[in-house]
Design an enzyme around this catalytic site. Structure first.
Site, mmCIF file in Angstrom:
data_model
loop_
_atom_site.group_PDB
_atom_site.id
_atom_site.type_symbol
_atom_site.label_atom_id
_atom_site.label_comp_id
_atom_site.label_asym_id
_atom_site.label_seq_id
_atom_site.Cartn_x
_atom_site.Cartn_y
_atom_site.Cartn_z
ATOM 1 N N CYS A 73 -13.138 -2.998 13.435
ATOM 2 C CA CYS A 73 -14.285 -3.471 12.653
ATOM 3 C C CYS A 73 -15.481 -3.680 13.592
ATOM 4 C CB CYS A 73 -13.924 -4.774 11.930
ATOM 5 S SG CYS A 73 -15.279 -5.456 10.948
ATOM 6 N N CYS A 81 -16.654 -7.822 13.260
ATOM 7 C CA CYS A 81 -15.881 -8.913 13.872
ATOM 8 C C CYS A 81 -15.042 -8.450 15.051
ATOM 9 C CB CYS A 81 -14.982 -9.578 12.839
ATOM 10 S SG CYS A 81 -13.683 -8.502 12.165
ATOM 11 N N GLU A 93 -1.191 -1.301 -5.999
ATOM 12 C CA GLU A 93 -2.391 -0.616 -6.474
ATOM 13 C C GLU A 93 -2.132 0.021 -7.838
ATOM 14 O OE1 GLU A 93 -4.541 1.330 -2.732
ATOM 15 O OE2 GLU A 93 -2.407 1.786 -2.795
ATOM 16 N N ASP A 127 -3.075 1.231 7.141
ATOM 17 C CA ASP A 127 -2.224 0.934 5.996
ATOM 18 C C ASP A 127 -1.961 -0.565 5.848
ATOM 19 O OD1 ASP A 127 -1.988 3.670 5.429
ATOM 20 O OD2 ASP A 127 -0.343 3.901 6.851
ATOM 21 N N CYS A 173 -12.658 -4.582 5.841
ATOM 22 C CA CYS A 173 -11.978 -5.376 6.857
ATOM 23 C C CYS A 173 -11.329 -6.582 6.187
ATOM 24 C CB CYS A 173 -12.960 -5.829 7.931
ATOM 25 S SG CYS A 173 -12.238 -6.944 9.165
ATOM 26 N N ASP A 192 0.866 -1.183 0.000
ATOM 27 C CA ASP A 192 0.000 0.000 0.000
ATOM 28 C C ASP A 192 0.900 1.230 0.000
ATOM 29 O OD1 ASP A 192 -2.500 1.503 0.312
ATOM 30 O OD2 ASP A 192 -1.730 1.961 2.307
ATOM 31 N N CYS A 211 -13.016 -10.122 7.854
ATOM 32 C CA CYS A 211 -14.370 -10.582 7.556
ATOM 33 C C CYS A 211 -14.943 -9.986 6.274
ATOM 34 C CB CYS A 211 -15.307 -10.267 8.721
ATOM 35 S SG CYS A 211 -15.549 -8.483 9.014
#
Length: 400
Positions: free
Chosen positions: A361, A364, A290, A371, A342, A185, A345
């Site tokens: 989250c 979960c 990316e 990052d 997330c 990332d 999940c």
């Protein structure tokens, strides 16, 4: 496979004068042919455009009319016609993106010419270049076994001369397989954050940036003072000395110092990116990043400078060709929702401000570093897009 090698040149004073002439010859041919093509198009836009072969046929006529063009390497003039033909075609295909070809000026800070003739290695630090003869270089040991396809000699704003060689190499040199995959990332505080939890810092060059800003202000101030002096002579020629803008040595000297600081910063950034990319290529077999549109992101004026200093585009370019060289695989995925989802999940928590670096989250209860979570999502998306990779055991690279 093509590789590039850049060497420092140390031409003698006579060779420097000759290089100035060779730079001027290429510029002269470009301007002459461009003026002819512009006039031809204005007279009759319906006429078919000249192709590369027709432009090459005009070179002997120019040499007969202007004998000084015979001092240039003939292949360099052919490269000029090819580049001009490509620029003219791009203008008609996508005018909004490329624009109309422009005339070249001798006041451009960077001068260069490209040829396709043979370059010979004479000794450890000497090359034989077309029309120039024996020229001292920095290191010829960087030139590996291969065929030199093109050479480019350039005179940088720093006052230094460089030789860039395009070498064709037949065999690749794959690195040992590690059976590891990683997602990256991109960031500003940290250049890259891996799915393994490693954060690679950006180059810290605040001192150099301060010096560049200082000399930029000084150069602008001295250029303004020189411009005022030129205008004063135009109004009162009896009490002022006639000088052109380029004749003011203080401005020229400060401009060169500023260029050297900028070159030093660019070299440090390039070296830092080389070290980071080769480390990643040696450590991982599959790298997922990316597919960022850097030009679009730089439209945000609050972050444009930091993005440019980070060097995202060069980082991706280095990863691309190094993965090709060493037998590794680079995968690009869409950056959409990588920071919102997330990684445990798959719940979409919605957009968050940049100031939020950690979040939990609500589904979960897993606590995430923003990052690292995005890097894991990038890795998962990259492996999901290539089902054949799971047969190699790379699925264990996912962080559970």
């Amino acid at each position: 496979m093509l590789k590039g090698v850049k060497l420092r040149l140390y031409p003698k004073p006579a060779q420097q004068m000759q290089l100035t002439q060779l730079f001027g010859n290429d510029r002269f041919v470009w301007n002459q042919l461009l003026a002819m093509m512009n006039q031809r198009y204005e007279n009759n836009p319906a006429l078919p455009r000249l192709n590369n072969y027709q432009l090459d046929r005009l070179l002997p006529c120019l040499k007969r009319e202007y004998p000084f063009l015979k001092e240039s390497d003939s292949s360099s003039l052919q490269v000029v016609t090819k580049n001009l033909n490509q620029a003219w075609q791009n203008f008609f295909k996508v005018p909004a993106q490329f624009g109309k070809p422009r005339f070249h000026s001798r006041r451009f800070l960077r001068q260069s010419y490209t040829g396709k003739s043979t370059c010979q290695i004479i000794a450890k630090r000497y090359l034989k270049l077309p029309k120039l003869g024996y020229v001292k270089t920095s290191k010829t040991g960087q030139i590996t076994a291969g065929k030199i396809k093109r050479y480019t000699i350039s005179h940088e704003p720093t006052g230094r001369y460089y030789l860039a060689l395009q070498i064709e190499v037949s065999d690749a040199q794959p690195l040992p397989k590690t059976n590891q995959a990683v997602g990256l990332d991109m960031g500003l505080t940290h250049l890259a954050i891996s799915s393994d939890g490693i954060k690679y810092a950006t180059l810290n060059a605040k001192w150099l940036q301060t010096q560049i800003e200082r000399w930029q202000r000084k150069t602008s101030r001295q250029r303004y003072q020189a411009t005022v002096a030129v205008r004063q002579w135009n109004h009162d020629q009896r009490h002022f000395v006639q000088l052109e803008l380029a004749d003011y040595q203080n401005w020229q000297r400060s401009r060169q110092i500023k260029a050297r600081y900028q070159a030093k910063l660019a070299n440090q950034r390039k070296d830092w990116l080389h070290q980071l990319t080769i480390r990643l290529v040696r450590q991982y077999d599959v790298i997922v990043i990316e597919d960022l549109k850097v030009k679009n992101l730089q439209k945000n004026h609050h972050l444009a400078r930091s993005m440019a200093n980070a060097g995202w585009g060069r980082f991706r370019a280095m990863l691309t060709y190094k993965c090709d060289w060493y037998g590794k695989q680079l995968i690009t995925v869409s950056p959409s929702y990588t920071s919102q989802q997330c990684s445990h999940c798959g719940f979409q928590s919605g957009a968050k401000p940049l100031a939020v670096r950690e979040w939990t989250c609500v589904k979960c209860g897993r606590h995430h570093d923003r990052d690292i979570n995005a890097a894991i999502n990038i890795l998962q998306a990259g492996l999901a897009s290539r089902p054949e990779l799971k047969a190699t055991g790379l699925e264990r690279a996912l962080v559970k």
